[in-house]
Enzyme design. Structure first.
Site, short mmCIF file in Angstrom:
data_model
loop_
_atom_site.label_atom_id
_atom_site.label_comp_id
_atom_site.label_asym_id
_atom_site.label_seq_id
_atom_site.Cartn_x
_atom_site.Cartn_y
_atom_site.Cartn_z
N CYS A 206 0.83 -1.20 0.00
CA CYS A 206 0.00 0.00 0.00
C CYS A 206 0.87 1.26 0.00
O CYS A 206 2.02 1.24 0.40
CB CYS A 206 -0.87 0.02 1.25
SG CYS A 206 -1.75 -1.49 1.55
N ARG B 143 4.46 0.61 -6.31
CA ARG B 143 4.52 -0.28 -5.16
C ARG B 143 3.55 -1.47 -5.33
O ARG B 143 3.64 -2.43 -4.57
CB ARG B 143 4.15 0.48 -3.88
CG ARG B 143 5.14 1.57 -3.53
CD ARG B 143 4.58 2.49 -2.46
NE ARG B 143 4.48 1.84 -1.17
CZ ARG B 143 5.35 1.97 -0.18
NH1 ARG B 143 6.40 2.72 -0.35
NH2 ARG B 143 5.17 1.37 0.97
N TRP C 42 -3.27 -2.59 -1.40
CA TRP C 42 -2.88 -3.93 -1.86
C TRP C 42 -3.56 -4.86 -0.87
O TRP C 42 -3.16 -4.95 0.29
CB TRP C 42 -1.36 -4.04 -1.77
CG TRP C 42 -0.72 -5.12 -2.56
CD1 TRP C 42 -0.68 -5.21 -3.93
CD2 TRP C 42 0.03 -6.23 -2.06
NE1 TRP C 42 0.06 -6.31 -4.29
CE2 TRP C 42 0.50 -6.95 -3.18
CE3 TRP C 42 0.37 -6.69 -0.80
CZ2 TRP C 42 1.27 -8.10 -3.06
CZ3 TRP C 42 1.13 -7.83 -0.67
CH2 TRP C 42 1.57 -8.52 -1.80
N ASN D 135 -1.30 1.67 6.19
CA ASN D 135 -0.43 0.61 5.65
C ASN D 135 -0.04 -0.29 6.81
O ASN D 135 0.26 0.21 7.91
CB ASN D 135 0.86 1.19 5.07
CG ASN D 135 0.62 1.92 3.77
OD1 ASN D 135 -0.49 1.96 3.27
ND2 ASN D 135 1.69 2.48 3.22
N GLY D 136 0.03 -1.59 6.56
CA GLY D 136 0.43 -2.52 7.63
C GLY D 136 -0.72 -3.45 7.96
O GLY D 136 -1.66 -3.59 7.19
N GLU E 15 20.06 -15.02 -9.20
CA GLU E 15 19.42 -13.74 -9.48
C GLU E 15 18.88 -13.70 -10.91
O GLU E 15 17.80 -13.15 -11.16
CB GLU E 15 20.41 -12.61 -9.22
CG GLU E 15 19.91 -11.21 -9.51
CD GLU E 15 18.68 -10.79 -8.72
OE1 GLU E 15 18.26 -11.51 -7.79
OE2 GLU E 15 18.11 -9.73 -9.06
N LYS F 260 14.97 -12.93 -11.78
CA LYS F 260 14.54 -11.83 -12.66
C LYS F 260 13.56 -12.34 -13.71
O LYS F 260 12.52 -11.74 -13.96
CB LYS F 260 15.72 -11.20 -13.39
CG LYS F 260 16.55 -10.15 -12.72
CD LYS F 260 15.91 -8.86 -12.34
CE LYS F 260 15.15 -8.98 -11.07
NZ LYS F 260 15.71 -8.70 -9.82
N GLU G 209 10.19 -13.30 -12.11
CA GLU G 209 9.42 -12.14 -11.62
C GLU G 209 8.66 -11.43 -12.72
O GLU G 209 7.50 -11.08 -12.55
CB GLU G 209 10.38 -11.11 -10.99
CG GLU G 209 10.83 -11.42 -9.59
CD GLU G 209 11.76 -10.33 -9.05
OE1 GLU G 209 11.55 -9.89 -7.92
OE2 GLU G 209 12.70 -9.92 -9.75
N HIS H 73 22.21 -34.73 -10.18
CA HIS H 73 21.58 -35.35 -9.00
C HIS H 73 20.06 -35.18 -9.00
O HIS H 73 19.44 -35.23 -7.95
CB HIS H 73 22.19 -34.76 -7.72
CG HIS H 73 23.64 -35.07 -7.60
ND1 HIS H 73 24.13 -36.36 -7.48
CD2 HIS H 73 24.72 -34.27 -7.60
CE1 HIS H 73 25.45 -36.33 -7.41
NE2 HIS H 73 25.83 -35.07 -7.49
N LYS I 132 6.93 -3.89 -4.42
CA LYS I 132 8.31 -3.41 -4.36
C LYS I 132 8.88 -3.58 -2.97
O LYS I 132 10.01 -4.00 -2.79
CB LYS I 132 8.33 -1.93 -4.77
CG LYS I 132 9.71 -1.28 -4.75
CD LYS I 132 10.54 -1.81 -5.88
CE LYS I 132 11.96 -1.28 -5.89
NZ LYS I 132 12.85 -2.19 -6.64
C1 G6P Z 1 10.36 -7.75 -2.69
C2 G6P Z 1 10.74 -7.39 -4.12
C3 G6P Z 1 12.08 -8.03 -4.47
C4 G6P Z 1 13.14 -7.61 -3.46
C5 G6P Z 1 12.72 -8.01 -2.04
C6 G6P Z 1 13.64 -7.44 -0.98
O1 G6P Z 1 9.99 -9.08 -2.64
O2 G6P Z 1 9.75 -7.80 -5.03
O3 G6P Z 1 12.49 -7.59 -5.77
O4 G6P Z 1 14.36 -8.21 -3.79
O5 G6P Z 1 11.42 -7.48 -1.77
O6 G6P Z 1 13.52 -6.04 -0.98
P1 G6P Z 1 14.50 -5.09 -0.22
O7 G6P Z 1 13.90 -3.72 -0.34
O8 G6P Z 1 14.57 -5.57 1.20
O9 G6P Z 1 15.84 -5.19 -0.90
#
Ligand code: G6P
Length: 608
Positions: A2, A27, A75, A101-102, A481, A485, A488, A504, A603
């Protein structure tokens, strides 16, 4: 997650709120709403769906007069996305509106208590209890009412409040959820992150846990959770608003990929003084450093992956055992952590709830903590003993790019610094690696100068259902990573495997046409990787190698190759990351995905 924006000043609030909400779109959200005080009455307009729907409903804000208001992007957590469940929530008497938020963990109890007293709830949300409680406890003093209400809330919250009892004033309170106060000229703001208010002011105050903000157009006063006035000194956020705009790029993600040379330079250059690395105010003297017996690196998502890259570098050069922990697992473990453990918490946003909880646990166990964070004055940055900002600038796309590579380079700096002090690295190797780290931005620019070959492979493979990423050593860390990517933003199932582990189990999944991206930047492991590549090909798999210049001959053994610029084997993950980011981006673009706002993702995840 949010988003919150709030305004008090001399301009029409609704337009400013709608604009702020657009800045918060990244966000992730499913509905939005605004509330404005007009003639001592609170008007609320909310809408499920995109902010454009809210703009239509409010006629671009024109339908809402008034100079004080709050806005929210929701959200959904408690209650499905709907107009009713969207924020702001009004108290039954219409005199209090809140955005939240929260999560209020004890909302069911509070709701039952208030319902028994005759208060009727309109929504299914946990947040509405805040508005209803305010109505219930208000006795002429808003700060007192807010103290009373927050003393009853269990959970995490950032809350913006307006009330027709004090029509010129905007209130805010927070606990374990981010909220900043923007201090402008004859106007003040609240926002869940800087981006929402940055076009109006660069001066911000961070609201502490339990603190209350009382803002009018001309004043900003703050109170502790005990109701005592507290002075707060604004800090300046130098981010440029254009950094939070697309600037001609189709997506924020592509823009941020292209910002990496600048971001990496900002992380590294100010910390290199001649041959020395000076890590801001972190006290790496011989006594402190030699006491470190183990290092724990903690993060979530890409930040965790950055930690895994850092682990191999730090272990190799510092000869200290490093463990990487997922924050969400660490907090429910019984960690072996004490005052000889250095804990490094990595978080781009500095607000990830799991990472914050992990930091607190590490501190409680007596560990010294360093945060690698991008967002200034965020909770993790404030609570860690030391902080190393990555200075990457605002990152808007949900999938991190410059956030990740700058975290990796920050870990390289920490590793080199410790190694130098512990004399576990030769001077020559130290100098080579330092100069390699300094020149990484130029090499990233080289990759960015022509992304056509990457795009061609991406478009060729964009219709695949599953892609594997394999590598050994630091290439394996980088593969993790790369796979994340792709998952995601393109929704293609992607798996990263340590190449030696394929045999394995996973090799059973390789069949005709399965695509495997093989990272082959580690010269010492080249022949081993070759065997793994042949094993994939002999089962009908297609292999795209991501190689270093030194291992270019891999092109004869693979079905395609992308090469990183010439660099030391120990720092290749920053360069392979850029290729894999572009690969994922181009696959997602070809598939028509919502790249900056992938489905179901946020985010910054500020709830557990
Ligand atoms: C969310 C995002 C990821 C990010 C993770 C950690 O899940 O979608 O892309 O890597 O949070 O975020 P931070 O702000 O703690 O690096």
């Amino acid at each position: 997650m949010c988003g919150i924006i709030g305004y008090t000043g001399g301009k029409q609030a609704a337009k400013i709120l709608l604009n702020g909400l657009k800045r918060l779109e990244y966000r992730g959200y499913d509905s939005s709403g605004v509330a404005v005080i007009d003639n001592n009455r609170i008007d609320v307009i909310k809408s499920i769906g995109k902010i454009s729907a809210l703009e239509d409903k409010t006629d671009g804000g024109k339908k809402l007069n008034g100079f004080v208001g709050i806005g929210h992007t929701r959200w959904a957590t408690h209650g499905a996305p709907s107009d009713i469940n969207s924020h702001p929530h009004l108290s039954t008497d219409g005199n209090f509106a809140v955005v939240h938020n929260g999560i209020i963990e004890n909302f069911a109890e509070l709701k039952a208590e208030l319902t028994a007293k005759g208060i009727r709830f309109a929504s299914e949300t946990d947040s509405e209890v805040i508005a209803q409680l305010l109505q219930y406890v208000y006795d002429g003093d808003m700060v007192e009412a807010l103290r009373n209400v927050t003393s009853r809330l269990v959970g995490s919250y950032a809350v913006g409040i307006i009330t027709s009892h004090c029509p010129d004033t905007l209130y805010a309170v927070r606990k374990d959820n981010p909220l900043v106060v923007g201090i402008g000229a004859n106007e003040n703001f609240i926002a869940s992150d800087f981006a929402a208010a940055l076009e109006h002011t660069h001066n911000f105050v961070q609201l502490g846990d339990g603190e209350i903000a009382k803002l009018t157009s001309h004043s900003a006063t703050f109170f502790t959770a005990d109701g005592e006035p507290v002075e707060k000194t604004p800090f300046r956020v130098d981010w440029d608003i254009s950094q939070a705009e697309k600037d001609g790029y189709d997506h924020f993600m592509l823009k941020e990929i292209n910002e990496q040379p600048k971001a990496l330079t900002a992380t590294v250059r100010p910390r290199v003084k001649g041959k020395d690395i000076v890590l801001d105010r972190i006290n790496f003297d011989a006594k402190n450093t030699n006491r470190i017996e183990r290092i724990t690196i903690i993060g979530c998502g890409s930040a965790y992956h950055a930690g895994i890259v850092g682990k191999s570098f730090i272990e190799k050069y510092c000869r200290i055992s490093v463990t990487c922990e997922l924050a969400s697992e660490y907090i429910y473990s019984d960690p072996i952590t004490d005052n000889r453990t250095l804990t490094i918490v990595i978080s781009q946003s500095g607000e990830t709830a799991d990472s914050l909880a992990a930091l607190r646990l590490a501190k409680k166990c007596g560990s010294h903590t360093i945060a690698i964070v991008n967002v200034m004055q965020s909770a993790i940055a404030r609570e860690a003993h030391d902080v190393l900002y990555t200075h990457a600038g605002p990152e808007i796309a949900v999938a991190t790019t410059k956030g990740y590579t700058t975290q990796v380079s920050a870990l390289y700096l920490i590793g080199l610094k410790i190694a130098k002090i512990k004399h576990t690295i030769s001077d020559a190797r130290y100098e080579t690696l330092l100069s390699e780290i300094i020149t990484l931005p130029d090499k990233v620019s080289e990759i960015l100068a022509d992304i056509t070959p990457i795009r061609e492979y991406a478009e060729r493979f964009a219709d695949r259902k599953c892609v594997f990423f394999i590598g050994r050593g630091t290439d394996y860390a980088a593969s993790l990573e790369g796979a994340l990517k792709l998952k995601e933003i393109s929704y293609i199932h992607a798996e990263a495997y340590a190449a030696g582990e394929l045999k394995h189990g996973t090799i059973s999944l390789i069949e005709q046409g399965t695509v495997t991206l093989a990272l082959t930047t580690q010269s010492a492991l080249y022949n081993k990787m070759l065997n793994n590549i042949k094993a994939v090909q002999s089962r009908g798999g297609t292999v795209l190698a991501i190689s270093s210049q030194a291992n270019k001959q891999i092109s004869e053994q693979s079905d395609g190759m992308l090469c990183i610029p010439d660099c030391d084997d120990d720092v290749t993950p920053v360069l392979t990351a850029v290729i894999l980011q572009i690969f994922a981006y181009c696959v997602a673009a070809k598939r028509g995905c919502d790249i900056d706002k992938p489905r179901n993702l946020a985010k910054s995840v500020t709830v557990e």
